[in-house]
Enzyme design. Structure first.
Site, PDB file in Angstrom:
ATOM      1  N   ASP A  42      31.639  24.704  46.080  1.00  0.00           N
ATOM      2  CA  ASP A  42      30.518  25.482  44.819  1.00  0.00           C
ATOM      3  C   ASP A  42      29.296  24.307  44.796  1.00  0.00           C
ATOM      4  OD1 ASP A  42      30.340  27.135  43.446  1.00  0.00           O
ATOM      5  OD2 ASP A  42      31.843  26.548  42.011  1.00  0.00           O
TER       6      ASP A  42
ATOM      7  N   ASP B 169      30.459  35.484  40.110  1.00  0.00           N
ATOM      8  CA  ASP B 169      31.294  35.040  39.451  1.00  0.00           C
ATOM      9  C   ASP B 169      31.836  36.171  39.043  1.00  0.00           C
ATOM     10  OD1 ASP B 169      31.410  32.214  40.322  1.00  0.00           O
ATOM     11  OD2 ASP B 169      30.420  32.164  38.360  1.00  0.00           O
TER      12      ASP B 169
HETATM   13  C1  DGJ Z   1      31.344  28.401  40.120  1.00  0.00           C
HETATM   14  C2  DGJ Z   1      32.390  28.883  40.866  1.00  0.00           C
HETATM   15  O1  DGJ Z   1      31.591  29.997  41.528  1.00  0.00           O
HETATM   16  C3  DGJ Z   1      33.304  29.632  40.253  1.00  0.00           C
HETATM   17  O2  DGJ Z   1      34.270  30.203  40.905  1.00  0.00           O
HETATM   18  C4  DGJ Z   1      34.032  28.467  39.803  1.00  0.00           C
HETATM   19  O3  DGJ Z   1      34.740  27.464  40.890  1.00  0.00           O
HETATM   20  C5  DGJ Z   1      33.430  27.474  38.541  1.00  0.00           C
HETATM   21  N1  DGJ Z   1      31.755  26.749  39.825  1.00  0.00           N
HETATM   22  C6  DGJ Z   1      34.483  25.599  38.895  1.00  0.00           C
HETATM   23  O4  DGJ Z   1      33.143  25.146  37.995  1.00  0.00           O
END
Ligand code: DGJ
Length: 755
Positions: A471, A541
Site C-alpha cells: 500500500d 477502495d
Molecule cells: C488503503 C487501502 O486502499 C485499503 O484497502 C486498506 O488497505 C487501507 N489502506 C489500510 O490502511
C-alpha cells in the site's frame, strides 16, 4: 532524402531524414509497403512562410513549425511544446541533428527502471542518434516494435559528452506529430474512490495536458490516453493509444498549432523536474507505449491488453490463476485479534476462499492510522502470539496467508522516526505537511532502500507468506532530500521512483513465489511501472458494485482484467451507503480478480450459500474470467454489456448490468459482435437467487427464489449480427417461469460455449 520504416504485424511507422539533419515524421497507421522513393510522403516546402523562422537557409526554406517532426527542441523555430529542453552553454537554445541510426533484432532491458520484455517474441529495435554541438550532448532515440501485439515502445537516452554540466529541463519519452484531421482525446480522470472516469473532449488549438504532480502516477489522471479520430467508435475507426511505464509524475500533452498539426508528448512531467548531468553522465527516460488501431477502441484495448499480458506482467505470473482471497479490512478495520481472524478464516474456508489476507494494523502499536508505520515488527500482543503461529493455524485450515505492508511511509509516532528523522522526505527542522498522519520515507537514499529490503526480507522469511498487499497512502509534499545538494533537488521526484523500483525489484525477485498486489489508497498508483513487478493492483477502495462498474469500465480501455483486484463487500456499502444485491456484487467483481472483503461472521445462511455458489462458478470459469479477451459490447440507457472470451472463441461469459429498473421495460437483445460466425453456441444464464423481501413489498415471503434461467442456442453470425432476445423483465412484479427479475443495480452473467 532517406526513409526509415518500422513495422509491426499490422502497423507501419515511417520517418524521413531531411537534408538539413532534422527528422520528419511521415506516417504511423495501418501497415504499408516499404518504398525508398516515396517522395509523395514528404511534406514539401519550397516557399518561405511569412513571419516564419527558416531553420537553415543553406538547405532551403524549411520552417520547423509547419512540419511533423520526430523529436523536437526549443530555439530553432518550432514553437510547439518541445520534447527535450536542455539548459546549457546557449541557455535554452538546442539543436539536435541526425547522426546515425541502426536496426537490430531484440531489446535490451533497463537495469533501474521497469521495461517491457519481449520474452522471446519478435521485437525489432531502431536506434537513432542525434547530436547537439553547442552542449556536446548526444541523444539516442530508441524504438522497439513488439511485432505480434502491434505496439511500439520508445524511450530516450541523453548523454553529456562535453566538459560543462548541463541541466535537463524536459526529456519526454515519446513525441508523435500528426495532421489534425479531427480528433478527440480520451482520458481517465478521478480521485480517491472514483478512479478511471472516462472523459472525451475534442482536441482543439492550444495545449492540453493530462498529468500527475502528486509524486505517484495518481488517480487524478491515469497515464493511459487515447487519441481517436472523429467518428471512431468502440468497433470502428482509427485511434492511437499511449501509456508510460512509470509510477511517478507523468505528463501527456496534446497540442494543436496554427498549421493544423497535432503533437502528442508522453513522458516524465517537466513540472519541478531538473536533472543535472555532469561530464559523461547519462539520463534514461522511462519507456512509453504506443499503439494504433483501425478497429475502434475495442481493437485498441485488445492490443494494449495483449501487450500487458505478454510483455509487462512478470513471466512467472502470466496466465497463472490468482487465488480468491478474503481481506479483513472492511470486515474489522483495525479492530481485530487472533480469535476474530481465525473465525473469519474458518468461514472463508467454508465458502471456498483460498487466501486469507491480514490488512493494516498487525504491527508496532498500530490501533488506528496515527502511528507505527516504519516499525515492521509484529504486535504479538494483538495477534495473541507470533505471526508464524497465526499463519500456521490458517495454513492448517487449508488457506494460504497474505499480509499488508506500507513500506514507503513513516509515522511520526514510530520507533523508526525517533531513530531516523532525517530519513523523511522534507528538510529536517522545517514544518512538514502530513497526509493520513504520515510522512514519506526518502527513497532517493540507498540506506533507506536497503533498510526496507532488509526489514521486509526478515518479515517475508519469518513464515509462510503467499501474498503481499503493498500500500501507499499519501501524495507528496516537501519533496526535498536531506542528502542531495541544493542544485539537485529537482531530481528528487524521479530519484524517489528509482528508489521505489530498486526496493520492489529486489523484493519481488527475492520472493518470486509471492503474489504482490499494488495499492495506493486504492488506485492512486495504477500504472505499467508497478505492473512490471506486481501482476495486479487494487483498483479502488470503492467496492460499491455500481461505482465499480464505472471504474472497471475505465480500466478496461487500457488494462486487462487480470491486473485489477475487485472485491465483494458488505451492504450498505461503506463508501456510498448503497445497497446492491450479493449477486450483482459478485457479477461485477468477477470481471476483475475476485476477492471478498466483508465480515463473513455476520452473514445469513442464505448469503453464505449465495457466496458459495458464486465461488464455485468462479472457480469453474476462473481461467476464462481472469485471462480471456475482454470486449466492451454496449453501454447505453443505463445498461452495460461486456464479454470475456477465450482466444479460440469456443467459450465466453457475458455480463449484463442495469443501473435502474425502468417501469414497463422495453424488450432487450444482446449482440455479441466478436464470436466466431461459423461456430454454433449454447448460452445459459448463471443461476442467481434473490430474496423476495429485497424486491419490494408485494411479497411477504422472506424466502429466496431462483431467478428463471435463460437458455439459447444459435450460430455465431446470428449472435454477432442479429443478437439474441432476452426474456422479458418483470412488469409490476409478475414473477413467472421465464421472467427476468433484475431490479435496480441488477445484473446477470451468461455463459457461452461452442456445441
Ligand atoms: C488503503 C487501502 O486502499 C485499503 O484497502 C486498506 O488497505 C487501507 N489502506 C489500510 O490502511
Amino acid at each position: 532524402m532517406s526513409f526509415i520504416y518500422l513495422h509491426t504485424k499490422n502497423t507501419t511507422y515511417v520517418l524521413c531524414l531531411m537534408p538539413a539533419g532534422k527528422i520528419e515524421h511521415i506516417y504511423y497507421g495501418r501497415r504499408i509497403k516499404e518504398d525508398d522513393k516515396a517522395l509523395h510522403l514528404i511534406e514539401s516546402q519550397k516557399l518561405e512562410y511569412p513571419h516564419s523562422v527558416v531553420y537553415n537557409k543553406s538547405y532551403g526554406r524549411e520552417t520547423l513549425d509547419t512540419l511533423s517532426l520526430e523529436y523536437s527542441e526549443a530555439g530553432k523555430g518550432d514553437f510547439r511544446e518541445p520534447a527535450i529542453m536542455v539548459y546549457g552553454k546557449l541557455g535554452y537554445v538546442n539543436d539536435f541533428v541526425y547522426q546515425s541510426h541502426r536496426v537490430y533484432e531484440g531489446k535490451a532491458l533497463f537495469c533501474n527502471l521497469p521495461s517491457a520484455n519481449p520474452y522471446n517474441e519478435k521485437c525489432t529495435t531502431l536506434e537513432i542518434t542525434l547530436w547537439d554541438a553547442s552542449n556536446q550532448t548526444e541523444v539516442i532515440l530508441y524504438y522497439h516494435s513488439f511485432y505480434e501485439t502491434d505496439v511500439i515502445t520508445r524511450y530516450v537516452k541523453v548523454t553529456n559528452k562535453g566538459e560543462r554540466s548541463i541541466t535537463l529541463k524536459r526529456v519526454m519519452s515519446l513525441q508523435l506529430d500528426l495532421e489534425d484531421t479531427g480528433y478527440s482525446l480520451v482520458s481517465f480522470q478521478g480521485e480517491w474512490a472514483r478512479e478511471m472516469q472516462m472523459r472525451i473532449q475534442p482536441v482543439i488549438s492550444g495545449v492540453y495536458t493530462i498529468d500527475s504532480k502528486v509524486g505517484v502516477s495518481s488517480s487524478k489522471h491515469n497515464s493511459f490516453v487515447i487519441l481517436k479520430e472523429n467518428g471512431c467508435t468502440e468497433t470502428h475507426g482509427d485511434c492511437y493509444g499511449f501509456n508510460l511505464i512509470y509510477s511517478g509524475n507523468h505528463a501527456e500533452m496534446v497540442e494543436v498549432n496554427s498549421y493544423d498539426k497535432i503533437r502528442v508528448l508522453v513522458g516524465i512531467n517537466p513540472h519541478c523536474f531538473d536533472y543535472v548531468l555532469e561530464k559523461e553522465e547519462s539520463f534514461i527516460s522511462p519507456e512509453a507505449v504506443l499503439t494504433f488501431s483501425p478497429d475502434g477502441m475495442n481493437g485498441l484495448s485488445q492490443k494494449m491488453h495483449q501487450f500487458i499480458k505478454k510483455h509487462i506482467i512478470p513471466k512467472r505470473f502470466q496466465g497463472k490463476e490468482r487465488p480468491i482471497l478474503l481481506n479483513n479490512w472492511e470486515a474489522t478495520y483495525f479492530n481485530f485479534n487472533k480469535e476474530v481472524l481465525l473465525k473469519l478464516a474458518k468461514e472463508a474456508k467454508e465458502v471456498g476462499i483460498e487466501l486469507f489476507v491480514l490488512d493494516d494494523g498487525w504491527f508496532g502499536n498500530r490501533e488506528d492510522d496515527t502511528s507505527s508505520l516504519g516499525d515492521w515488527y509484529v504486535n504479538e500482543k494483538k495477534l495473541g502470539g507470533s505471526l508464524d503461529d497465526l499463519v500456521k493455524a490458517i495454513n492448517e485450515m487449508g488457506l494460504q496467508f497474505g499480509i499488508w505492508v506500507e513500506p514507503e511511509m513513516i509515522s511520526k509516532k514510530s520507533a523508526l522516526y525517533n531513530k531516523h528523522p532525517e530519513w523523511v522526505l522534507g528538510k529536517v527542522g522545517e514544518r512538514l505537511c502530513e497526509g493520513r498522519n504520515q510522512y514519506i520515507l526518502d527513497l532517493t537514499r540507498q540506506d533507506v532502500c536497503d533498510y526496507l529490503v532488509e526489514v521486509l526480507t526478515k518479515l517475508l522469511s519469518s513464515t509462510s507468506i503467499s501474498y503481499v498487499k503493498w500500500d501507499m497512502n499519501r501524495n507528496f509534499s516537501d519533496t526535498y532530500s536531506n542528502l542531495l545538494a541544493p542544485e539537485k533537488q529537482g531530481e528528487v521526484w524521479h530519484r524517489y521512483i528509482l528508489g521505489f523500483y530498486n526496493v520492489v525489484k529486489r523484493l519481488t525477485e527475492g520472493f518470486p513465489h509471492i503474489l504482490f498486489e499494488g495499492c495506493a489508497a486504492g488506485g492512486n498508483r495504477f500504472d505499467l511501472g508497478v505492473l512490471c513487478y506486481m501482476p495486479q493492483i487494487w483498483a479502488s477502495d470503492n467496492t460499491d458494485a455500481h461505482e465499480r462498474m464505472g471504474i472497471q469500465r475505465g480500466l478496461s480501455y487500457g488494462y486487462p482484467q487480470c491486473t485489477y483486484g475487485a472485491h465483494v463487500s458488505t451492504c450498505p456499502n461503506h463508501q456510498t451507503g448503497r445497497y446492491t444485491s450479493m449477486e450483482t456484487r459478485f457479477n461485477v467483481a468477477a470481471f476483475g480478480v475476485l476477492g471478498y472483503e466483508l465480515n463473513l461472521l455476520e452473514l445469513t445462511e442464505i448469503e453464505k450459500k449465495t457466496i458459495k455458489n458464486e465461488i464455485d462458478y468462479y472457480k469453474k470459469h476462473r481461467k476464462l474470467l481472469q485471462f480471456g479477451q475482454f470486449y466492451r459490447l454496449e453501454q447505453r440507457k443505463g445498461k452495460e454489456l461486456y464479454m470475456i472470451a477465450d482466444e479460440s472463441l469456443t467459450e465466453g461469459i457475458i455480463a449484463y448490468y442495469q443501473a435502474l429498473q425502468a417501469p414497463n421495460p422495453n424488450k432487450e437483445k444482446i449482440k455479441t459482435y466478436y464470436l466466431d460466425n461459423n461456430k454454433y453456441y449454447h448460452i445459459v444464464s448463471r443461476e442467481q437467487w434473490i430474496q423476495e423481501k429485497d424486491f419490494g413489498e408485494h411479497s411477504k415471503n422472506l424466502e429466496e427464489r431462483r431467478v428463471a434461467i435463460e437458455r439459447f442456442e444459435a450460430w455465431g453470425d446470428h449472435l454477432n449480427y442479429a443478437g439474441f432476445n432476452l426474456s422479458e423483465q418483470t412488469i409490476h412484479y409478475q414473477p413467472g417461469d421465464t421472467t427476468r427479475i433484475i431490479g435496480d443495480f441488477g445484473s446477470r452473467l451468461y455463459y457461452i460455449s461452442e456445441i
